[in-house]
Write an enzyme that holds these catalytic residues in place. Structure first.
Site, PDB file in Angstrom:
ATOM      1  N   SER A 179       0.847  -1.195   0.000  1.00  0.00           N
ATOM      2  CA  SER A 179       0.000   0.000   0.000  1.00  0.00           C
ATOM      3  C   SER A 179       0.881   1.243   0.000  1.00  0.00           C
ATOM      4  O   SER A 179       1.322   1.685  -1.041  1.00  0.00           O
ATOM      5  CB  SER A 179      -0.936  -0.039   1.208  1.00  0.00           C
ATOM      6  N   LYS A 541      26.079 -26.864  -7.037  1.00  0.00           N
ATOM      7  CA  LYS A 541      26.752 -26.757  -5.736  1.00  0.00           C
ATOM      8  C   LYS A 541      25.825 -27.357  -4.685  1.00  0.00           C
ATOM      9  O   LYS A 541      24.717 -26.879  -4.484  1.00  0.00           O
ATOM     10  CB  LYS A 541      27.078 -25.304  -5.390  1.00  0.00           C
TER      11      LYS A 541
END
Length: 850
Positions: A179, A541
């Site tokens: 908002s 990884k």
């Protein structure tokens, strides 16, 4: 007005619930043309994160049936059209009693989207499983800009508030509200059942007033609109038990589909900071994960309903275990008391959940049948044991949920206690779930001891009636295979202490030490940009423990030895990885491989926090108990020696080809292929798979044991750093109520080139309660600080420790360049979050991850 819809209704199944979705092409946001169908798609994609922060909280809803340009309906109470399966709880107000929806699952979230609910608002407390409102588990500050102020001013106030909250050992997390302003959330730790919403509101109010007093030109704590021009209102009132805040990841009913979106603190420093739309939020979630996850992982569940009894437990309990605890005194029975860790369930396995059948010689002999589900063991008592004939059903009486640790329990429950008698494990293993719904469970059990069999449990008693716990257990006609004799109740010459020889043995002994693994270097962006896929291969990884794996033959047959990068023998800790011995040929022995030990979550992704539950265990009973909760896998990505012949000088491409030849992988061993494409494509693939990152390996490079090389370059999606722990501060240090047996935060350091240590900050979030207590037992106390330069506020109340243990934290950024430390501006870790101990590393292994 939104344009009329012409799309036909669609009936869908969501988590077993049938919903009819209508008007999918109706435009909800005219400014962007966003349709109801797109809103539903967003909710489906964001659900794992949104539900994490909204579940078990009574939700109020803002609905826009005609889109945001039409009328808004604010709704608390569920109406008669609400499906019966939507979870709900009643709250008694002064003049009425309302049934509130609990946004606990994707089906409910989809139903909310179908009913044009765009905004979901929740309080800062949860319902327990029994319907008891729990104490608040988080504090929130709503930073709302007045006329003439904006997000930049809100960010400035957020930074000021953060300093104060950190001084209270509360780590705040920012959320742009979708908002105008910013919300700050902080997890409330501990299990003080006396904590109330009024008390939290009072603290938040005093914090707001302090900010107003210190910064009167910027901050206001009074709600009067006439006082807010050019200032930021610090709204503390949303901590009131009757107030709500827009749920993180909820859409907003504004002109455009903005979202209450978690942000990093580094983003708040950006002058161009703005609210985020739903598409941006989904991209960030895919890339970065849930930035608010520590808000859940770091706080401890509150206790219900008997705090005096439950306060004796030194872990954060699950509200599903309250009946179990109410029947047992931990000072009188050896039964495990269990609990939850604030994150993934302690017993969730990487491939399948567990089951156990315990023979229970209580007042009457019976067998206890338990299935791991939703973080507990759902339990039934079988007076006649497990059926072996599909024509003969047996009675099953559902009992209270048991903690996951109970799956490894054998022993004597003392006379006079609930369930007094001898308990032994008759069978145990894993199961494949076919169906689990109210009143019906179908599962196929898998056991080395008694084979595989398919069973069904059907409730015969009416839900909510006196006989609701009455079930039948049935052996189905279609079975996966033979086995399973004898059934419970028949003689058996094997007891739970029996184990195959391979499981009993501690592991192979080897005279020569294992080689140290080759290490990768963190690469700067400029170097990464030059990587040519013709010269470089890109691998995943893995987020686990690095291990050198030796396979060889001795008098006992083919054996496996596992050694960490610091030289620690891991063989006895991970006995299931002995399975590798059956996946290689005798002609290739002795064999030395390089890989990573990982613990996979339900989605098949490595989760380092899960692996911590298997770390540092050597006693066979402890290892076996931990295996019931978390299994591990071995990912192999290099080979150093085959048949005793060194391959260290061979190019990477030749070694990978040889690895594929010598290992015939099957679960729990994996030999994944390199990722396709260039580095950018490899990184994108690993992001989509939500993996830790990528390692780039030069195709022509050899293997250099024990050395960090630029022939291997690592790239992580999230920033992590190994650190040396040099001390700890008690929980609530300085408050007058500190607990000397519980660590509130750890003090961290990095070694310089000369071996001296420099302070880099502290970490106080991301812990389970058990972690906080184990820290005190793990660290070896010393009388004086093992380093200089610790700021006075952080040195106050510190307990110093010998700098011998390595840990890993994730973090947002450094305050200054850690590679060029300055006494005027010493580098500190921003927003550090605990990931776990690195028992596979020593302080000498720690380097700055630039």
């Amino acid at each position: 007005m939104a344009r009329p819809s012409s799309s036909p209704p669609q009936t869908v199944s969501v988590e077993g619930r049938r919903l009819q979705l209508t008007n999918l092409d109706k435009v909800y946001y005219p400014a962007t043309g966003t349709t109801k169908g797109e809103v539903l798609q967003y909710l489906a994609q964001v659900a794992p994160a949104l539900l994490r922060h909204a579940a078990h909280r009574p939700a109020t809803r803002k609905r826009w049936p005609d889109g945001v340009s039409g009328q808004m309906f604010f709704q608390k109470n569920l109406d008669a059209s609400t499906p019966s399966w939507v979870p709900r709880r009643a709250i008694k107000h002064r003049t009425s009693t309302n049934d509130y929806v609990l946004v606990d699952d994707l089906a409910t979230l989809t139903w909310l989207g179908q009913t044009a609910t765009l905004e979901i608002h929740v309080p800062q407390w949860q319902f327990g499983r029994t319907g008891t409102p729990l104490p608040p588990d988080r504090l929130v500050l709503d930073l709302d800009p007045g006329p003439g102020a904006g997000l930049a001013e809100c960010a400035e106030v957020a930074r000021l508030a953060r300093t104060i909250l950190q001084g209270m050992d509360l780590e705040p997390f920012p959320v742009t509200s979708g908002s105008k302003g910013i919300h700050l959330y902080a997890a409330l730790t501990g299990h003080d059942d006396a904590l109330t919403s009024d008390a939290v509101s009072a603290v938040a109010r005093e914090l707001a007033r302090h900010l107003e007093a210190e910064h009167p030109d910027l901050v206001v704590s009074d709600m009067k609109k006439s006082l807010r021009a050019g200032k930021v209102l610090v709204d503390w009132s949303q901590n009131n038990g009757a107030k709500t805040t827009i749920a993180p990841y909820s859409l907003r009913g504004r002109d455009e589909p903005t979202v209450a979106a978690p942000r990093t603190w580094a983003e708040l420093d950006d002058p161009a900071l703005g609210q985020l739309g739903y598409a941006e939020v989904l991209e960030r979630l895919e890339r970065d994960g849930d930035l608010l996850e520590p808000l859940v992982a770091g706080h401890l569940s509150q206790l219900e309903p008997t705090p005096e009894r439950l306060a004796t437990f030194d872990r954060a309990p699950s509200d599903r275990l309250t009946t179990y605890w109410a029947k047992r005194d931990p000072d009188r029975t050896p039964e495990p008391m269990g609990g939850t860790d604030g994150g993934a369930p302690a017993g969730a396995t990487s491939d399948a959940p567990s089951f156990v059948i315990q023979e229970h010689h209580a007042r009457r002999l019976h067998w206890d049948f338990r299935l791991e589900h939703d973080g507990v063991l759902v339990s039934w008592a079988l007076p006649r044991g497990e059926p072996t004939d599909p024509k003969q059903n047996h009675l099953a009486v559902q009992t209270e949920d048991h903690p996951l640790e109970y799956g490894a329990f054998e022993g004597s429950i003392p006379a006079g206690e609930y369930g007094a008698g001898e308990v032994t494990i008759w069978d145990a293993g894993t199961y494949e779930l076919e169906k689990w719904r109210e009143g019906e469970v179908i599962a196929t059990l898998h056991s080395e001891r008694r084979g595989s069999r398919r069973l069904a449990l059907i409730r015969t008693g009416g839900r909510g009636g006196d006989d609701e716990n009455s079930w039948l257990i049935h052996r189905t006609k279609d079975q996966p295979g033979s086995g399973g004799e004898p059934r419970p109740g028949e003689p058996s010459d094997r007891r739970s202490g029996d184990r195959p020889a391979a499981a009993r043995d501690a592991g192979p002994a080897a005279s020569a030490p294992a080689p140290r693994p080759m290490l990768a270097t963190t690469a700067p962006p400029a170097e990464l940009a030059r990587l040519d896929p013709d010269d470089w291969a890109f691998e995943v990884k893995w987020d686990g423990f690095r291990a050198v794996v030796e396979v060889f033959a001795d008098d006992a047959g083919r054996r496996v030895r596992l050694t960490s990068r610091s030289g620690q023998d891991l063989t006895v800790t991970f006995p299931e990885l002995q399975a590798l011995a059956d996946m290689v040929g005798n002609d290739d022995l002795p064999l030395v491989l390089d890989g990573e030990i990982v613990a996979l979550d339900a989605g098949g992704r490595p989760e380092f926090r899960r692996l911590q539950q298997r770390a540092n265990l050597t006693r066979p009973r402890d290892v076996e108990k931990a295996r019931r909760g978390v299994t591990v896998d071995l990912v192999l990505f290099d080979v150093l020696r085959v048949a005793g012949r060194s391959l260290e000088q061979s190019p990477y491409t030749d070694r990978r080809a040889e690895l594929g030849r010598v290992v015939d992988p099957r679960r729990p061993v994996h030999v994944p292929q390199a990722l396709d494409g260039d580095l950018g494509e490899a990184l994108e693939t690993s992001r989509l798979m939500r993996l830790e990152g990528v390692v780039a390996k030069r195709r022509r490079s050899g293997y250099t044991p024990g050395r960090r090389s630029r022939d291997w370059l690592k790239i992580k999606h999230a920033r992590t750093q190994d650190v040396v722990v040099v001390g700890w501060r008690p929980l609530h240090a300085g408050s007058g109520q500190e607990d000397p047996a519980v660590a509130g935060s750890l003090l961290l350091a990095l070694p310089d080139a000369d071996g001296s240590l420099r302070y880099v900050g502290k970490v106080g979030t991301g812990f389970r309660e058990a972690d906080r207590r184990q820290v005190v037992r793990r660290l070896r106390p010393v009388d004086a600080a093992p380093l200089d330069g610790v700021p006075r506020p952080e040195a106050a109340h510190a307990r110093w420790a010998a700098p011998e243990h390595v840990a890993e934290v994730s973090f947002g950024d450094w305050t200054s360049d850690p590679a060029r430390p300055s006494s005027d501006d010493p580098p500190r870790l921003r927003h550090a979050v605990w990931r776990g101990w690195r028992d596979d590393k020593t302080p000498a292994d720690v380097v700055v991850e630039t």
